[in-house]
Design a protein around this motif. Structure first.
Motif, PDB file in Angstrom:
ATOM      1  N   UNK A  46       4.104   1.986   4.884  1.00 22.99           N
ATOM      2  CA  UNK A  46       4.690   2.403   6.168  1.00 22.99           C
ATOM      3  C   UNK A  46       4.895   1.258   7.157  1.00 22.99           C
ATOM      4  N   UNK A  47       4.734   0.013   6.704  1.00 18.89           N
ATOM      5  CA  UNK A  47       5.026  -1.083   7.623  1.00 18.89           C
ATOM      6  C   UNK A  47       6.524  -1.054   7.957  1.00 18.89           C
ATOM      7  N   UNK A  48       7.327  -0.764   6.935  1.00 19.16           N
ATOM      8  CA  UNK A  48       8.755  -0.575   7.162  1.00 19.16           C
ATOM      9  C   UNK A  48       9.074   0.920   7.217  1.00 19.16           C
ATOM     10  N   UNK A  49      10.069   1.255   8.023  1.00 17.97           N
ATOM     11  CA  UNK A  49      10.461   2.660   8.155  1.00 17.97           C
ATOM     12  C   UNK A  49      11.038   3.189   6.842  1.00 17.97           C
ATOM     13  N   UNK A  66      12.196   0.822  16.442  1.00 22.48           N
ATOM     14  CA  UNK A  66      11.485   1.987  16.976  1.00 22.48           C
ATOM     15  C   UNK A  66      10.401   2.511  16.059  1.00 22.48           C
ATOM     16  N   UNK A  67      10.460   2.104  14.812  1.00 17.43           N
ATOM     17  CA  UNK A  67       9.493   2.613  13.841  1.00 17.43           C
ATOM     18  C   UNK A  67       8.088   2.071  14.121  1.00 17.43           C
ATOM     19  N   UNK A  68       7.094   2.881  13.832  1.00 19.94           N
ATOM     20  CA  UNK A  68       5.712   2.414  13.876  1.00 19.94           C
ATOM     21  C   UNK A  68       4.996   2.965  12.651  1.00 19.94           C
ATOM     22  N   UNK A  69       4.104   2.162  12.056  1.00 16.78           N
ATOM     23  CA  UNK A  69       3.450   2.619  10.826  1.00 16.78           C
ATOM     24  C   UNK A  69       2.532   3.822  11.011  1.00 16.78           C
ATOM     25  N   UNK A  70       2.298   4.223  12.272  1.00 19.70           N
ATOM     26  CA  UNK A  70       1.481   5.441  12.418  1.00 19.70           C
ATOM     27  C   UNK A  70       2.323   6.695  12.221  1.00 19.70           C
ATOM     28  N   UNK A  71       3.637   6.541  12.186  1.00 22.75           N
ATOM     29  CA  UNK A  71       4.477   7.702  11.847  1.00 22.75           C
ATOM     30  C   UNK A  71       4.340   8.010  10.367  1.00 22.75           C
ATOM     31  N   UNK A  72       4.704   9.225  10.006  1.00 19.81           N
ATOM     32  CA  UNK A  72       4.648   9.607   8.593  1.00 19.81           C
ATOM     33  C   UNK A  72       5.724  10.638   8.329  1.00 19.81           C
ATOM     34  N   UNK A  74      13.132   6.319  16.316  1.00 19.23           N
ATOM     35  CA  UNK A  74      11.922   6.075  15.530  1.00 19.23           C
ATOM     36  C   UNK A  74      12.213   5.717  14.072  1.00 19.23           C
ATOM     37  N   UNK A  84      14.672   0.072  12.907  1.00 12.17           N
ATOM     38  CA  UNK A  84      13.787  -1.058  12.660  1.00 12.17           C
ATOM     39  C   UNK A  84      12.856  -1.330  13.854  1.00 12.17           C
ATOM     40  N   UNK A 141       0.817  -1.206   0.000  1.00  8.84           N
ATOM     41  CA  UNK A 141       0.000   0.000   0.000  1.00  8.84           C
ATOM     42  C   UNK A 141       0.852   1.258   0.000  1.00  8.84           C
ATOM     43  N   UNK A 163      -0.652   5.127   0.209  1.00  7.39           N
ATOM     44  CA  UNK A 163      -0.450   5.879   1.436  1.00  7.39           C
ATOM     45  C   UNK A 163       0.375   7.134   1.152  1.00  7.39           C
TER      46      UNK A 163
END
Lengths: 152, 308
Positions: free
Chosen positions: A62-65, A99-105, A94, A97, A2, A6
């Motif tokens: 955004x699953x991966x940073x 610290x990343x979360x897919x809610x970041x943008x 963040x 690998x 996606x 996104x």
């Protein structure tokens, strides 16, 4: 999968409105974007300077940073910071690998980097900068940073 | 049961069929699966594999036959429902396609491994919903068009009658010629105004004119930034679309917001929110669906299944 959808939505929002000190420079495709950031208060380390960021997205964003680095050119230096190497590689949890979360943008990453600079008081490079810059061949996301201090 | 030798032969033919499928020779794959079915017509996989080859060849009726036979052999048959939905959509049967796609989604979300197929299937569910909406919308426009035309015709009949009456009064000498012409002109203006008002009223009544084309934030998945199809709620009360959250959890079993440990088993469906999303999708014209980026690479996602 996606990623393109996104990113298209993020781009739409970025064109709409951005927080102060953050500008979109180039987003011609959905793989690589250029953003500029500057520190909005008068932290003497950063006053009057604009920094350029390069975002590189994988298919799984955004699953991966995204990969985010500062880039240097005639008008854009690499900001001083104990977590930013002089080749532009950033050590920020963040973007890691873990610290990343897919809610970041893209916007939230820019804001985080902005505040990481704003709150910094040390005009320093990370420990072992020379050595790292000379020898590192890894992509930023494959580097295992050790977050030894949480003060900065 | 077929004799054991036949079962073996069917298996061999299936393997050859899979190889042809991989090479992109779908005609050959279809034929080989057909031969395999002649040897052993009890294996549901042979039918779904042939259905997949027939999908590529756009032999929609054949896909539907194969899927139905495969489902007869194996009820909980996600792949068969998935192919079936695509074929039904292709022959413009969106209602049937939607129930098949929903069935595939149901089977997928209850399957032990909760595979990433969920995202692909939910995209298909959306496509079926969109097709359904389009048919309804066309019908609505057509009906509305008729009503508008009827009303306009009425106005015109009245207007013409008035004009004739005035003309008759002019001719009989009841009113003067100049006076009569003025009245005619006035009536003409009145008629035009009424007709324009009517057209405006109809234009305003179409939802596209009135609605703000924006999905409310509370219906948006924080990961894909799109309207949710099957929202699930996490421990901290945030909801995400099941398919995308699972993608994240497979990679990192943490709450996207708080980073606390979170496993797929802990997710709960958010039924009220799901209803709100469905209602919004149904009430709000096709524009919601238009955010789709067109064709996605379904083949790649299903590659691991077609060789089963």
């Amino acid at each position: 999968m996606f990623a393109s959808k996104r990113l298209a939505k993020e781009l739409q929002k970025l064109h709409d409105k951005l927080p102060p000190g953050i500008t979109l420079v180039k987003a011609d495709d959905l793989q690589e974007w250029i953003m500029d950031i500057r520190v909005v208060d008068n932290n003497p380390i950063y006053v009057g300077e604009v920094y350029r960021l390069k975002f590189t997205f994988s298919q799984s964003y955004p699953i991966e940073a995204p990969e985010v680095v500062f880039v240097r050119d005639e008008t854009h230096p690499i900001p001083w910071h104990p977590h930013i190497y002089s080749n532009g590689i950033i050590c920020l949890d963040l973007l890691d690998r873990q610290g990343w979360s897919p809610v970041h943008n893209v916007e939230s990453v820019c804001v985080s980097l902005q505040s990481m600079l704003t709150s910094n008081t040390k005009k320093e490079r990370p420990e072992g900068d020379d050595n790292f810059v000379r020898n590192n061949r890894l992509r930023p996301r494959d580097i295992n940073f050790i977050f030894h201090d949480n003060q900065v | 049961m077929p004799p054991p030798g036949n079962e073996y032969a069917a298996e061999q033919l299936k393997t050859q069929g899979n190889a042809q499928f991989k090479n992109g020779d779908y005609e050959a794959a279809e034929a080989l699966y057909g031969q395999a079915i002649q040897k052993n017509s009890n294996n549901p996989l042979l039918f779904t594999n042939r259905a997949n080859a027939r999908l590529k060849l756009e032999k929609w009726e054949g896909v539907i036959d194969d899927c139905i036979r495969s489902i007869e052999l194996l009820k909980e048959n996600m792949k068969a429902y998935f192919y079936l939905a695509q074929a039904q959509l292709a022959i413009n049967h969106p209602n049937e396609a939607l129930s098949s796609a929903l069935m595939a989604y149901e089977l997928c979300s209850h399957s032990a491994q909760q595979t990433s197929n969920a995202a692909t299937i939910s995209a298909l569910v959306l496509r079926a919903k969109k097709a359904k909406w389009e048919i309804r919308e066309r019908e609505r426009i057509r009906r509305r068009g008729d009503l508008l035309a009827d009303l306009e015709a009425h106005l015109e009949v009245t207007y013409k009658k008035e004009q004739e009456d005035i003309q008759a009064r002019i001719e009989s000498g009841d009113v003067g010629k100049v006076e009569g012409q003025e009245e005619k002109e006035e009536r003409r203006k009145e008629w035009e105004k009424k007709r324009n008002d009517l057209r405006t009223a109809f234009a305003l009544s179409s939802p596209e004119m009135l609605q703000k084309r924006e999905v409310p934030d509370y219906l948006i998945d924080g990961i894909t930034f799109e309207i949710m199809v099957d929202p699930v709620v996490t421990k901290n009360g945030r909801s995400y679309d099941r398919a995308t959250l699972i993608e994240h959890l497979k990679r990192s079993p943490t709450d996207p917001l708080t980073r606390e440990p979170l496993s797929i088993r802990e997710l709960r469906p958010n039924i009220a929110l799901k209803e709100a999303c469905t209602e919004f999708l149904e009430g709000n014209s096709g524009w919601v669906y238009d955010c789709e980026d067109g064709e996605r690479d379904v083949d790649a996602r299903w590659a691991h299944l077609s060789s089963s």
